[in-house]
Scaffold this active site. Structure first.
Site, PDB file in Angstrom:
ATOM      1  N   GLU A  70       4.222   7.352   4.623  1.00  5.24           N
ATOM      2  CA  GLU A  70       5.383   7.738   4.963  1.00  5.24           C
ATOM      3  C   GLU A  70       6.040   8.649   3.753  1.00  5.24           C
ATOM      4  O   GLU A  70       6.440   8.407   2.786  1.00  5.24           O
ATOM      5  CB  GLU A  70       6.450   6.511   5.126  1.00  5.24           C
ATOM      6  CG  GLU A  70       7.857   7.185   5.434  1.00  5.24           C
ATOM      7  CD  GLU A  70       8.520   5.989   5.579  1.00  5.24           C
ATOM      8  OE1 GLU A  70       8.498   4.644   5.252  1.00  5.24           O
ATOM      9  OE2 GLU A  70       9.856   6.271   5.994  1.00  5.24           O
ATOM     10  N   ARG A  74      20.477 -12.319   4.038  1.00  8.77           N
ATOM     11  CA  ARG A  74      19.375 -11.493   4.408  1.00  8.77           C
ATOM     12  C   ARG A  74      18.263 -12.426   5.302  1.00  8.77           C
ATOM     13  O   ARG A  74      17.899 -11.737   6.441  1.00  8.77           O
ATOM     14  CB  ARG A  74      18.775 -10.770   3.124  1.00  8.77           C
ATOM     15  CG  ARG A  74      19.455 -10.150   2.378  1.00  8.77           C
ATOM     16  CD  ARG A  74      18.885  -9.485   1.179  1.00  8.77           C
ATOM     17  NE  ARG A  74      18.318 -10.203   0.275  1.00  8.77           N
ATOM     18  CZ  ARG A  74      19.183 -10.898  -1.021  1.00  8.77           C
ATOM     19  NH1 ARG A  74      20.003 -10.327  -1.114  1.00  8.77           N
ATOM     20  NH2 ARG A  74      18.286 -11.440  -1.788  1.00  8.77           N
ATOM     21  N   LYS A  79       3.760   8.506   9.122  1.00 10.78           N
ATOM     22  CA  LYS A  79       5.447   8.029   9.499  1.00 10.78           C
ATOM     23  C   LYS A  79       6.051   9.343   8.716  1.00 10.78           C
ATOM     24  O   LYS A  79       6.609   9.035   7.692  1.00 10.78           O
ATOM     25  CB  LYS A  79       5.698   6.732   8.996  1.00 10.78           C
ATOM     26  CG  LYS A  79       7.385   6.500   9.093  1.00 10.78           C
ATOM     27  CD  LYS A  79       7.683   4.895   8.975  1.00 10.78           C
ATOM     28  CE  LYS A  79       9.172   4.782   9.100  1.00 10.78           C
ATOM     29  NZ  LYS A  79       9.343   3.249   9.142  1.00 10.78           N
ATOM     30  N   LYS A 104       3.122  -0.419   4.527  1.00 15.36           N
ATOM     31  CA  LYS A 104       3.766   0.853   4.264  1.00 15.36           C
ATOM     32  C   LYS A 104       4.218   1.232   2.995  1.00 15.36           C
ATOM     33  O   LYS A 104       4.500   0.346   2.161  1.00 15.36           O
ATOM     34  CB  LYS A 104       4.950   0.598   5.359  1.00 15.36           C
ATOM     35  CG  LYS A 104       5.913   1.906   5.484  1.00 15.36           C
ATOM     36  CD  LYS A 104       7.409   1.743   5.972  1.00 15.36           C
ATOM     37  CE  LYS A 104       8.279   1.993   4.732  1.00 15.36           C
ATOM     38  NZ  LYS A 104       9.842   1.765   5.084  1.00 15.36           N
TER      39      LYS A 104
HETATM   40  P1  13P Z   1      15.077   4.835   9.270  1.00 13.91           P
HETATM   41  O1  13P Z   1      14.755   4.650  10.577  1.00 13.91           O
HETATM   42  O2  13P Z   1      16.213   4.038   8.805  1.00 13.91           O
HETATM   43  O3  13P Z   1      15.078   6.105   8.575  1.00 13.91           O
HETATM   44  O4  13P Z   1      14.179   3.822   8.209  1.00 13.91           O
HETATM   45  C1  13P Z   1      12.864   3.863   8.414  1.00 13.91           C
HETATM   46  C2  13P Z   1      12.100   3.368   7.115  1.00 13.91           C
HETATM   47  O5  13P Z   1      11.083   2.646   7.239  1.00 13.91           O
HETATM   48  C3  13P Z   1      12.259   4.059   5.846  1.00 13.91           C
HETATM   49  O6  13P Z   1      11.453   3.792   4.943  1.00 13.91           O
END
Ligand code: 13P
Length: 340
Positions: free
Chosen positions: A177, A46, A219, A136
């Site tokens: 998000e 990772r 988001k 986030k």
């Molecule tokens: P994806 O663009 O792969 O959907 O991932 C964005 C993301 O941060 C999901 O939490």
């Protein structure tokens, strides 16, 4: 709360033509993607994978920010530089995912509630010391015959607002998000209606919790039909449905909207973002940008394969997807760009 500083950071994250890279997969998700690419699922894999990303020359020309995860913000690149510092060096603002994942919600079959508020104030303080300037938190909303329920929408929206308020107290710009998932056979119209209901609930709770809209970013998902829906709409129909939904629900004080890709291919995500930016140019109060994970990373991960010799080719693929995303932000993405 330093509203001025939060607002400056939020604006910097969506400045110019650049966007954000989400490289904040949880350990189980990162392992799943490594396994699918035939790569051993270890902490060193990772780290090495994220080292490949962060040391890609030219990435700073495409990104204003990158979202790290707890494990990565404590690790270093091969040359011994902490990841957050390596990003700052190329003018990419480091951010951090702070939720603890979406878990099954009690009494709400097939729905999830995002965890992680316990001890969050203390963790945010630590992330600030480690160099993070934004954060986030992801909530997931599922569409099915009986979902989303009002209880699930309200609880996730309240938790997003509580997280956002704590971030601003700590001086971190919260990325909020709420992801309406693409899984299922629902139509574009159903996704539009569900996304609007979700965003209404989210902005109601953000106001109640006294979150400064100037000092945050949203988001969201794009408004798309479910993956199994018989009728798949054109990029233009998706662009129009998405922007109309956002114009009705997202206050003009929010400086930027940064889309997740959510399982769309890189090409689809770019074509749709580009259609939004070209069709609604000059008619949107916020910047419309990207915060993709898979839509930027996937080809690079497939090429990298855990091998040092493949790092240059993987970095080239990563940079290509990042450049396509920048073109989409300008409203200038075309399939011809894919061949360059
Ligand atoms: P994806 O663009 O792969 O959907 O991932 C964005 C993301 O941060 C999901 O939490």
């Amino acid at each position: 709360m330093d509203v001025q500083q939060l607002s400056e950071t939020a604006k910097a994250l969506v400045a110019g033509d650049k966007g954000l890279l989400a490289m904040d997969e949880s350990t189980p998700t990162a392992n799943k993607r490594l396994a699918a690419a035939g790569i051993p699922q270890t902490e060193e894999s990772r780290r090495a994978y994220r080292d490949m990303i962060v040391t890609s020359a030219g990435l700073g020309d495409c990104l204003n920010g990158a979202i790290l995860v707890d494990e990565t913000i404590r690790q270093q690149t091969r040359s011994g530089v902490p990841f957050a510092k390596a990003l700052e060096k190329v003018s990419i603002i480091p951010g951090i995912k702070v939720d603890a994942g979406a878990k099954p919600m009690a009494a709400h079959p097939d729905e999830k509630l995002t965890q992680g508020l316990d001890g969050l104030r203390e963790r945010l303080g630590e992330y600030v010391k480690l160099g993070a300037r934004f954060a986030k938190w992801r909530a997931v909303i599922t569409i099915d015959d009986r979902t989303p329920s009002r209880g699930c929408l309200e609880a996730n929206a309240l938790i997003l607002a509580l997280y956002a308020a704590l971030c601003q107290e700590a001086g971190l710009v919260p990325i909020v998000e709420p992801e309406v998932l693409m899984d299922g056979g629902h139509t574009l119209e159903r996704c539009a209606e569900t996304t609007a209901r979700t965003l209404h609930a989210v902005f109601h709770h953000l106001a109640e919790q006294r979150v400064s809209l100037e000092g945050m970013l949203l988001k969201p998902n794009m408004v798309v039909p479910g993956k199994k829906c018989q009728q798949q709409n054109s990029d233009e129909e998706i662009a129009d449905a998405t922007v109309h939904c956002l114009l009705r629900t997202v206050p003009a004080a929010v400086p930027g909207i940064v889309f997740l890709s959510g399982g769309q291919t890189g090409e689809q995500a770019c074509a749709r973002l580009s259609a939004m930016n070209s069709r609604f140019k000059g008619r949107m109060p916020w910047a419309l940008s990207f915060s993709f994970a898979r839509a930027i990373q996937q080809p690079a991960m497939d090429i990298w394969h855990g091998e040092d010799a493949k790092v240059p080719a993987a970095q080239k693929a990563l940079l290509h997807r990042a450049k396509c995303s920048v073109a989409a932000r300008r409203g200038l993405y075309t399939p011809a760009i894919e061949k360059q």
